[in-house]
Design an enzyme around this catalytic site. Structure first.
Site, PDB file in Angstrom:
ATOM      1  N   LYS A 138      -5.684  -9.589  -2.293  1.00 27.73           N
ATOM      2  CA  LYS A 138      -5.045 -10.401  -1.309  1.00 27.73           C
ATOM      3  C   LYS A 138      -5.739 -10.325   0.082  1.00 27.73           C
ATOM      4  CE  LYS A 138      -1.019  -9.242   0.432  1.00 27.73           C
ATOM      5  NZ  LYS A 138      -1.181  -9.231   1.873  1.00 27.73           N
ATOM      6  N   GLU A 140      -5.479 -12.131   4.275  1.00 25.15           N
ATOM      7  CA  GLU A 140      -4.585 -12.608   5.071  1.00 25.15           C
ATOM      8  C   GLU A 140      -5.354 -14.387   5.522  1.00 25.15           C
ATOM      9  OE1 GLU A 140      -3.110 -10.129   8.243  1.00 25.15           O
ATOM     10  OE2 GLU A 140      -2.089  -8.933   6.652  1.00 25.15           O
ATOM     11  N   GLU A 207       5.220 -14.717   4.894  1.00 25.42           N
ATOM     12  CA  GLU A 207       5.833 -13.794   5.661  1.00 25.42           C
ATOM     13  C   GLU A 207       6.620 -14.231   6.734  1.00 25.42           C
ATOM     14  OE1 GLU A 207       3.761  -9.906   5.955  1.00 25.42           O
ATOM     15  OE2 GLU A 207       5.345  -9.036   7.255  1.00 25.42           O
TER      16      GLU A 207
HETATM   17  O1  KIV Z   1       0.468  -4.972   3.114  1.00 20.76           O
HETATM   18  C1  KIV Z   1       1.684  -5.532   2.552  1.00 20.76           C
HETATM   19  O2  KIV Z   1       2.428  -4.508   2.039  1.00 20.76           O
HETATM   20  C2  KIV Z   1       1.705  -6.629   2.540  1.00 20.76           C
HETATM   21  C3  KIV Z   1       3.313  -7.350   2.237  1.00 20.76           C
HETATM   22  C4  KIV Z   1       4.143  -7.014   3.453  1.00 20.76           C
HETATM   23  C5  KIV Z   1       3.128  -8.587   1.669  1.00 20.76           C
HETATM   24  O3  KIV Z   1       0.945  -7.625   2.800  1.00 20.76           O
END
Ligand code: KIV
Length: 290
Positions: A138, A140, A207
């Site tokens: 993941k 951002e 978010e």
């Molecule tokens: O780092 C994390 O836990 C996240 C979540 C809040 C989606 O990115």
């Protein structure tokens, strides 16, 4: 035997759901998540930072676990996610992979590990797959991260995008404000969502976004949206495990529901242990070798 009313494993007509009832003896894949969206099936994601906790959630049929860089403030004792390093993410992610059998494990690319160039993103995402064994990463950012997402996807790395409130930008935001309020911000969020989908992301975390806007995004995307503070109309929901289990000290964000109070349970257990040691009642004969 019928599933209990709380079991997500069956649809109303009794057929197994794609994720909770259908995937039984292998890890969940991004294709399963795509199918779940087509079937209108909602799913849950939790964060995890160690093998033991991840194993509990895996046994509880949570289909996707996120080794979030929230490990920074929820596990490693930092104030924000910003100081988290690639080496830390690799170590925590490898532990979560070792502790699980069925969940898809998604690992965060931490701050500074992908913003320099798409090539840097590819180098570090590959580390998470090769050294930790995760199934997806993941990162951002919406439009600004689209080129990096494209390169990762071309290289065969599934990418979950994260838009709206992106905690790695805490210093630029000056805190953790709700995003997407007002026409221009809402249009930008929609552009971001479409850009990451177009770049090949298999899912998008939203978010701290107003519920009406996240409903609009969810309707317009063909890939699943994963909400955190984004209302009930997302395809999936994620919570940070220390928040949802009541381990976090002090206040938690408005969007958190605490499903347990582990901080109180563990604190009570620790006080009882110390009291018994002080009183000389632990260890008792049954805990003692003859
Ligand atoms: O780092 C994390 O836990 C996240 C979540 C809040 C989606 O990115």
């Amino acid at each position: 035997m019928n599933a209990s009313p709380l079991s997500p494993a069956q649809t109303q007509d009794g057929t197994p759901t794609v994720l909770y009832g259908g995937v039984t003896n292998r890890r969940v894949t991004v294709r399963d998540l795509a199918k779940a969206k087509q079937h209108g099936e909602r799913w849950a994601m939790l964060t995890a930072y160690d093998a033991l906790t991840a194993g509990v959630f895996d046994e509880a049929d949570i289909p996707v676990l996120l080794v979030g860089d929230s490990a920074g403030n929820c596990h490693l004792g930092y104030e924000t996610t910003v100081p988290v390093t690639m080496d830390q993410m690799v170590m925590l992610s490898a532990a979560v992979v070792r502790g699980t059998k069925r969940a898809l494990i998604v690992a965060d690319l931490p701050f500074g590990s992908y913003q320099e160039s798409p090539a840097q993103a590819l180098h570090n995402a590959a580390r998470l797959l090769k050294e930790a064994g995760v199934g997806a990463v993941k990162l951002e950012g919406g439009e600004r991260s689209a080129r990096a997402i494209e390169l990762l996807v071309e290289a065969g790395i599934p990418v979950m995008a994260h838009i709206g409130l992106t905690p790695q930008s805490v210093h630029a935001f000056g805190g953790y404000p709700v995003q997407g309020r007002g026409d221009e911000a809402a249009h930008q969020l929609l552009r971001d969502a479409k850009a990451v989908q177009q770049a090949g992301a298999f899912a998008v975390v939203l978010e701290a976004v107003p519920a009406e806007l996240s409903a609009q995004v969810t309707e317009q995307l063909t890939v699943p949206t994963v909400g955190i503070g984004a209302g009930v109309n997302c395809d999936a929901q994620v919570l940070v495990w220390t928040d949802f289990a009541g381990m976090t000290a002090g206040r938690v964000p408005k969007f958190v529901k605490q499903y347990a109070n582990l901080r109180a349970v563990l604190g009570d257990a620790a006080r009882e242990f110390a009291a018994e040691v002080g009183a000389g009642t632990f260890p008792a004969p049954e805990h003692t070798f003859k």
